[in-house]
Design a protein around this motif. Structure first.
Motif, PDB file in Angstrom:
ATOM      1  N   LYS A   1       0.855  -1.189   0.000  1.00 48.24           N
ATOM      2  CA  LYS A   1       0.000   0.000   0.000  1.00 48.24           C
ATOM      3  C   LYS A   1       0.885   1.230   0.000  1.00 48.24           C
TER       4      LYS A   1
ATOM      5  N   ASP B   1      -8.744  14.132   2.716  1.00 48.43           N
ATOM      6  CA  ASP B   1      -9.038  14.083   1.281  1.00 48.43           C
ATOM      7  C   ASP B   1      -8.044  13.191   0.537  1.00 48.43           C
TER       8      ASP B   1
ATOM      9  N   SER C   1      -8.758   9.580   1.431  1.00 49.64           N
ATOM     10  CA  SER C   1      -9.946   9.105   0.724  1.00 49.64           C
ATOM     11  C   SER C   1      -9.636   8.802  -0.735  1.00 49.64           C
ATOM     12  N   SER C   2      -8.853   9.668  -1.374  1.00 48.20           N
ATOM     13  CA  SER C   2      -8.478   9.440  -2.769  1.00 48.20           C
ATOM     14  C   SER C   2      -7.620   8.196  -2.910  1.00 48.20           C
TER      15      SER C   2
ATOM     16  N   GLU D   1      -7.756   5.569  -1.045  1.00 45.83           N
ATOM     17  CA  GLU D   1      -8.583   4.380  -0.837  1.00 45.83           C
ATOM     18  C   GLU D   1      -9.559   4.150  -1.985  1.00 45.83           C
ATOM     19  N   SER D   2     -10.238   5.214  -2.409  1.00 46.78           N
ATOM     20  CA  SER D   2     -11.335   5.070  -3.362  1.00 46.78           C
ATOM     21  C   SER D   2     -10.912   5.146  -4.818  1.00 46.78           C
ATOM     22  N   GLY D   3      -9.769   5.805  -5.075  1.00 45.31           N
ATOM     23  CA  GLY D   3      -9.356   6.035  -6.452  1.00 45.31           C
ATOM     24  C   GLY D   3     -10.006   7.246  -7.079  1.00 45.31           C
ATOM     25  N   HIS D   4     -10.864   7.954  -6.316  1.00 45.66           N
ATOM     26  CA  HIS D   4     -11.500   9.157  -6.831  1.00 45.66           C
ATOM     27  C   HIS D   4     -10.507  10.311  -6.847  1.00 45.66           C
TER      28      HIS D   4
ATOM     29  N   GLN E   1      -6.184  13.130 -10.293  1.00 52.79           N
ATOM     30  CA  GLN E   1      -6.146  11.727  -9.867  1.00 52.79           C
ATOM     31  C   GLN E   1      -4.842  11.488  -9.125  1.00 52.79           C
TER      32      GLN E   1
ATOM     33  N   ARG F   1      -5.538   2.286   7.918  1.00 53.68           N
ATOM     34  CA  ARG F   1      -5.265   2.398   6.486  1.00 53.68           C
ATOM     35  C   ARG F   1      -3.781   2.388   6.156  1.00 53.68           C
TER      36      ARG F   1
ATOM     37  N   ARG G   1     -10.946  -4.850   4.473  1.00 52.78           N
ATOM     38  CA  ARG G   1      -9.790  -4.165   3.889  1.00 52.78           C
ATOM     39  C   ARG G   1      -8.491  -4.595   4.567  1.00 52.78           C
TER      40      ARG G   1
END
Length: 540
Positions: free
Chosen positions: A221, A319, A322-323, A325-328, A347, A374, A456
């Motif tokens: 990770k 933020d 979150s990016s 983890e989610s790939g957003h 990205q 995480r 996870r």
């Protein structure tokens, strides 16, 4: 030599309307002949092509015609690009060179099936100019004309790329990871040994197994937390590893977290409310590193957040987390187009590795469980024996000796992290069963006080075990891998009062003692000792 090339290029501009954008395949013949004479080399062994504006067009132009499916000694590429209003010519050359490498490196490394070159030399023509500038020369390590060509074009950016072999990949596999499994495993096994040798040259001392756990954690990770005593080497390890892999300046950025950080503006900046046409980038370089990494996807980039818990981590890092983890994408501003080179959304690049360092004292804040859940949390410890050994001949670290020593591993490291694998693991079914059994037992133990972990965590523990088995090969030990993951992924969330924490620590201590998980047992014993004060946490 460049003066002669430019005389021929100005003739080309006069003869061919549109210059580089002209579709004629003969227009580079005189330049190709001149380079061939200077090397010396048969002009027929040089393949020349060009692209106006879109560098990605080289994906189809380099393998065209007689070159398709062949290996040639040299390709010469001509590009027409512009300099952005907010950048110097030097910055433009770096940006275009990185984009060129992102498209063309594979034709040298062998990742582009069938079509390869021992070297590719590129030139760029800036808009409104009538001359070429040497851009970048990429080549294999044993390229027999490399030194001669570099002397012809002094100052040209040079990149050496190892040649790989390919096999058929499974359907849907990304071309970026279509490398021979056997070669990949051999290379991966050398990674840790070569890095350890380099760190010893830099006079860095690491406890047994720590480097293996650190590298495996990064590949598992792209967010790792290093915790422990101030001055124990946390930041230096992160910096040293980044410098070891660094190929170009700017791949590593150390950012000192401030006690006043209360929003993500300290990481990604903000749009100026009084002047919407301006974007205020953080002066610490964090956003600049993310943008560089986005434009240069083949190299690893390292964002090191030093003393990460001087402020509430959730306030400035949520933020990004979150990016991750989610790939957003990260939302940077609300405009429809770029503002001073900053896009509305970014990205989080797959080649960015984030390493946070943590000290725990009265000036810092506790991490919340959702952050610790995480990341792999690796604890640095020192013993009196370590200190005595150091004081026998105390010397500061010499990180300069590391620069670029491991750069050949850089593209591999990015691919391995993206693929979640470095090759073929042995006894994978037996290992999977052992991991499942251990995690099930620990899950039941942690349920005593509601400290269970989710899917996870279980998935990433299994991933860590598999990657480390591939990295270490015959030297790998399943018990040590599970021990590391109990310590780094499960235990960091444990904290609380004696009444709440003692029962779960007692149960967990009995289990790890029975299974001979020595690292976890030592940590539990230290936490048990601190519980005498009424409270204990992993990050004490």
């Amino acid at each position: 030599m460049i003066e002669i090339i430019n005389e021929l290029f100005r003739e080309l501009l006069t003869e061919y309307s549109g210059g580089i954008s002209n579709t004629s395949t003969k227009k580079y013949q005189k330049i190709k002949q001149k380079i061939a004479e200077a090397l010396p080399m048969d002009a027929e062994h040089i393949y020349a092509t060009g692209s106006s504006k879109r560098i990605s067009n080289l994906d189809t132009r380099l393998p065209q015609g007689n070159q398709r499916g062949q290996n040639a000694p040299l390709a010469v590429v001509f590009l027409q690009q512009d300099v952005r209003p907010d950048e110097t010519a030097e910055h433009a050359l770096e940006r275009i060179g990185n984009s060129f490498s992102a498209t063309c490196d594979k034709f040298v490394s062998g990742e582009e099936r069938g079509t390869t070159f021992d070297g590719i030399l590129s030139f760029v023509q800036f808009d409104n100019e009538t001359e070429l500038r040497p851009l970048r020369f990429i080549h294999i390590p044993n390229c027999n004309y490399a030194s001669k060509l570099e002397s012809l074009f002094p100052g040209v950016s040079v990149k050496e790329i190892p040649r790989q072999s390919l096999i058929s990949a499974a359907p849907g596999t990304s071309p970026a990871i279509q490398i021979t499994l056997q070669d990949s495993v051999i290379h991966a096994k050398n990674l840790i040994a070569d890095c350890r040798t380099a760190l010893l040259r830099a006079r860095m001392r690491l406890s047994d197994g720590l480097l293996e756990r650190f590298i495996t954690s990064l590949l598992t990770k792209r967010f790792v937390v290093l915790a422990g005593l101030s001055g124990s080497g946390k930041t230096q390890l992160a910096l040293a590893f980044g410098k070891w892999l660094e190929e170009v300046e700017g791949q590593v950025e150390v950012v000192a977290v401030g006690a006043d950080w209360t929003s993500n503006e300290n990481i990604v900046g903000y749009r100026d409310a009084l002047d919407p046409g301006k974007y205020r980038r953080p002066t610490n370089g964090s956003l600049d590193l993310l943008l560089r990494a986005y434009k240069d996807p083949s190299r690893p980039y390292f964002l090191i957040l030093d003393e990460m818990n001087l402020s509430h981590v959730e306030r400035y890092f949520s933020d990004v987390l979150s990016s991750l983890e989610s790939g957003h994408p990260l939302a940077l501003h609300g405009a429809d187009a770029e503002i001073e080179g900053v896009p509305p959304r970014l990205q989080l690049p797959q080649n960015v590795f984030i390493i946070g360092t943590v000290n725990v004292d009265e000036t810092t804040y506790m991490f919340s469980p959702k952050v610790l859940d995480r990341a792999n949390v690796i604890e640095f410890r020192m013993t009196s024996a370590d200190l005595k050994q150091f004081l026998v001949a105390p010397q500061p670290l010499d990180l300069e000796v590391l620069e670029g020593m491991g750069l050949a591993y850089g593209p591999h490291f990015v691919r391995w992290a993206e693929a979640g694998s470095v090759g073929q693991a042995e006894n994978s079914e037996a290992n999977t069963s052992a991991v499942a059994s251990a995690l099930s037992d620990i899950f039941d133990l942690l349920s005593i006080n509601g400290s269970e972990f989710g899917y996870r965590t279980a998935l990433e523990i299994a991933k860590f075990v598999r990657i480390q088995s591939e990295l270490l090969g015959e030297d790998w030990d399943l018990l040590k891998a599970l021990d590391a993951q109990i310590l780094q992924r499960i235990m960091p969330k444990l904290h609380g009062s004696e009444r709440r924490l003692r029962p779960v620590l007692n149960s967990l201590e009995a289990y790890v003692s029975k299974e001979s998980y020595t690292l976890s047992q030592e940590k539990i014993e230290r936490m048990q000792s601190r519980l005498k004060d009424g409270f204990a946490s992993f990050l004490d």
